[in-house]
Design a protein around this motif. Structure first.
Motif, short mmCIF file in Angstrom:
data_model
loop_
_atom_site.label_atom_id
_atom_site.label_comp_id
_atom_site.label_asym_id
_atom_site.label_seq_id
_atom_site.Cartn_x
_atom_site.Cartn_y
_atom_site.Cartn_z
N TRP A 38 40.28 -3.28 21.02
CA TRP A 38 39.49 -2.96 19.83
C TRP A 38 38.01 -3.05 20.19
O TRP A 38 37.62 -3.86 21.03
CB TRP A 38 39.76 -3.98 18.72
N VAL A 41 33.24 -6.38 16.86
CA VAL A 41 32.89 -6.34 15.44
C VAL A 41 31.88 -7.45 15.16
O VAL A 41 32.02 -8.56 15.66
CB VAL A 41 34.15 -6.57 14.56
N ARG A 58 36.52 -2.82 4.25
CA ARG A 58 35.82 -2.34 5.44
C ARG A 58 36.15 -3.20 6.66
O ARG A 58 36.38 -2.68 7.75
CB ARG A 58 34.31 -2.37 5.22
N HIS A 62 38.21 -2.05 10.27
CA HIS A 62 37.67 -2.19 11.62
C HIS A 62 38.38 -3.25 12.46
O HIS A 62 38.19 -3.30 13.67
CB HIS A 62 36.19 -2.51 11.56
N THR A 63 39.19 -4.10 11.84
CA THR A 63 39.80 -5.21 12.58
C THR A 63 41.33 -5.20 12.59
O THR A 63 41.93 -5.97 13.32
CB THR A 63 39.36 -6.57 12.00
#
Length: 95
Positions: A38, A41, A58, A62-63
């Motif tokens: 990944w 972040v 959000r 992203h995670t």
């Protein structure tokens, strides 16, 4: 309407630790989280901040955080390894 409710930043960070995110580096309230496979972040919340549903959605996007297991992730159970245990104890101040 969002499927997320609001949550404390401390709980969200604990949930991210449980799914494999680790702190790469930090400066004040900005924590750079990393997880293999990944992109990094930035988690820029103080522990007592309340994160609303839109921002949680959000963060999840992203995670890889999912609504289904979110409640189970934020409740405490023994971590799978010592490094994660140290990280959780450091940020959650558990005894």
């Amino acid at each position: 309407m969002s499927q997320w409710s609001s949550a404390k930043a401390k709980c969200v960070l604990a949930a991210l630790f449980r799914i494999g995110w680790t702190i790469k580096r930090e400066s004040s309230s900005h924590k750079i989280l990393s997880r293999p496979g990944w992109p990094d972040v930035v988690f820029a919340f103080h522990d007592k901040d309340e994160i609303g549903p839109k921002m949680l959605a959000r963060i999840a996007k992203h995670t890889g955080l999912e609504t289904k297991g979110f409640i189970e992730l934020i409740t405490y159970s023994p971590p799978p390894n010592k490094r994660l245990a140290r990280t959780l104890h450091q940020y959650l101040k558990l005894k």
